[in-house]
Motif scaffolding. Sequence first.
Motif, PDB file in Angstrom:
ATOM      1  N   ARG A 155       1.962  -9.707   3.829  1.00 30.70           N
ATOM      2  CA  ARG A 155       1.562 -10.922   3.104  1.00 30.70           C
ATOM      3  C   ARG A 155       0.069 -10.854   2.805  1.00 30.70           C
ATOM      4  NH1 ARG A 155       4.689 -15.186   2.495  1.00 30.70           N
ATOM      5  NH2 ARG A 155       6.658 -15.240   3.589  1.00 30.70           N
ATOM      6  N   LYS A 156      -0.303 -11.146   1.560  1.00 27.35           N
ATOM      7  CA  LYS A 156      -1.712 -11.098   1.158  1.00 27.35           C
ATOM      8  C   LYS A 156      -2.587 -11.996   2.028  1.00 27.35           C
ATOM      9  CE  LYS A 156      -1.165  -9.907  -3.700  1.00 27.35           C
ATOM     10  NZ  LYS A 156      -1.314 -10.370  -5.084  1.00 27.35           N
ATOM     11  N   ASN A 157      -2.065 -13.151   2.414  1.00 24.56           N
ATOM     12  CA  ASN A 157      -2.882 -14.072   3.202  1.00 24.56           C
ATOM     13  C   ASN A 157      -3.119 -13.562   4.631  1.00 24.56           C
ATOM     14  OD1 ASN A 157      -0.376 -14.548   4.310  1.00 24.56           O
ATOM     15  ND2 ASN A 157      -0.401 -16.753   3.959  1.00 24.56           N
ATOM     16  N   ILE A 199       0.866  -1.174   0.000  1.00 25.54           N
ATOM     17  CA  ILE A 199       0.000   0.000   0.000  1.00 25.54           C
ATOM     18  C   ILE A 199       0.902   1.222   0.000  1.00 25.54           C
ATOM     19  CG2 ILE A 199      -1.710   1.320   1.289  1.00 25.54           C
ATOM     20  CD1 ILE A 199      -2.555  -1.333   2.596  1.00 25.54           C
ATOM     21  N   PRO A 200       0.940   1.974  -1.109  1.00 25.30           N
ATOM     22  CA  PRO A 200       1.748   3.201  -1.110  1.00 25.30           C
ATOM     23  C   PRO A 200       1.123   4.225  -0.162  1.00 25.30           C
ATOM     24  CG  PRO A 200       0.892   2.692  -3.313  1.00 25.30           C
ATOM     25  CD  PRO A 200       0.275   1.729  -2.365  1.00 25.30           C
ATOM     26  N   LEU A 201       1.962   4.901   0.618  1.00 30.99           N
ATOM     27  CA  LEU A 201       1.463   5.877   1.577  1.00 30.99           C
ATOM     28  C   LEU A 201       1.864   7.308   1.224  1.00 30.99           C
ATOM     29  CD1 LEU A 201       2.093   3.837   4.845  1.00 30.99           C
ATOM     30  CD2 LEU A 201      -0.106   4.289   3.749  1.00 30.99           C
ATOM     31  N   TYR A 202       3.109   7.513   0.835  1.00 29.16           N
ATOM     32  CA  TYR A 202       3.587   8.845   0.487  1.00 29.16           C
ATOM     33  C   TYR A 202       4.946   8.741  -0.198  1.00 29.16           C
ATOM     34  CZ  TYR A 202       6.566   8.520   4.649  1.00 29.16           C
ATOM     35  OH  TYR A 202       7.493   8.125   5.573  1.00 29.16           O
ATOM     36  N   THR A 212      -5.806  -7.166  13.021  1.00 33.85           N
ATOM     37  CA  THR A 212      -4.658  -6.320  13.361  1.00 33.85           C
ATOM     38  C   THR A 212      -4.045  -5.694  12.112  1.00 33.85           C
ATOM     39  OG1 THR A 212      -4.206  -7.723  15.265  1.00 33.85           O
ATOM     40  CG2 THR A 212      -2.436  -6.256  14.542  1.00 33.85           C
ATOM     41  N   ILE A 213      -3.877  -6.476  11.059  1.00 34.47           N
ATOM     42  CA  ILE A 213      -3.307  -5.959   9.812  1.00 34.47           C
ATOM     43  C   ILE A 213      -4.237  -4.904   9.212  1.00 34.47           C
ATOM     44  CG2 ILE A 213      -2.615  -6.544   7.447  1.00 34.47           C
ATOM     45  CD1 ILE A 213      -0.638  -7.514   9.555  1.00 34.47           C
ATOM     46  N   ALA A 214      -5.529  -5.192   9.174  1.00 31.62           N
ATOM     47  CA  ALA A 214      -6.491  -4.225   8.618  1.00 31.62           C
ATOM     48  C   ALA A 214      -6.465  -2.927   9.418  1.00 31.62           C
ATOM     49  CB  ALA A 214      -7.892  -4.831   8.615  1.00 31.62           C
ATOM     50  N   ARG A 268      -5.388   0.870   8.100  1.00 24.95           N
ATOM     51  CA  ARG A 268      -6.273   2.047   8.243  1.00 24.95           C
ATOM     52  C   ARG A 268      -5.581   3.175   9.004  1.00 24.95           C
ATOM     53  NH1 ARG A 268      -9.986  -1.840   9.499  1.00 24.95           N
ATOM     54  NH2 ARG A 268      -9.975  -1.284  11.711  1.00 24.95           N
ATOM     55  N   LEU A 269      -4.914   2.830  10.097  1.00 27.89           N
ATOM     56  CA  LEU A 269      -4.237   3.850  10.906  1.00 27.89           C
ATOM     57  C   LEU A 269      -3.106   4.541  10.125  1.00 27.89           C
ATOM     58  CD1 LEU A 269      -4.044   2.038  14.363  1.00 27.89           C
ATOM     59  CD2 LEU A 269      -5.356   4.096  13.814  1.00 27.89           C
TER      60      LEU A 269
END
Length: 149
Positions: free
Chosen positions: A123-125, A8-11, A131-133, A137-138
Motif C-alpha cells: 500500500r502506498k500509504n 516494485i518489479p524485482l525480476y 519496516t516497509i522501506a 531495500r533488502l
Amino acid sequence: MGRDFETIPLYSQANVLFAAQDHPLFRKEAIRPEDLLEYPWLALFAVNIALAGIDAYFSRHDLPNPQVAIQSNSIQIALKMLTDHQCIACMPAPLVEAFPDAGLREIDIEGFRWEVPTGLTYRKNMADFATIARICRLLKRETRKHAAR
C-alpha cells in the motif's frame, strides 16, 4: 491492484515443467506435447497464472488441457507427489532451485518455458514505514545478487 498500491518489479521468474528425475517421459527419445497428457498433473497454490500458461501451450498445439489430478498448498506434498506418483507440474524455476535434493528435472519441451514479472506490492500509504522501506531495500539487494550469479 489499484491506485492505492505500489509495485516494485524485482525480476522475471521462469516457469517450466518439472517431473521426477526417473519419470518415464525421460526415457523417450523426444517428448511431444501429447505425451504430457498421459500423466497426472499437479497444480500449486498460485494456480491461475500457471493454468493460463498451460492453456496457451496446449491451445497452440490444438490439444486439450491436461487434467489436474491434485492441487496442493504445500510444497512438501507437491514434491512428494512429483517424485512418488509420476505427476507433472508447472512450477517457478526458483522454487525448484530452492530444493536441489528433491530429485526433480525440467521437462525440456520446446515452447513451454515462459516468464512472469515478479515483485513486491504494498500500500502506498505504508511506504514511509521503516519496516516497509527496509524490506524493499533488502529484496532489491537480494534479487540483484541472485541475478548476478
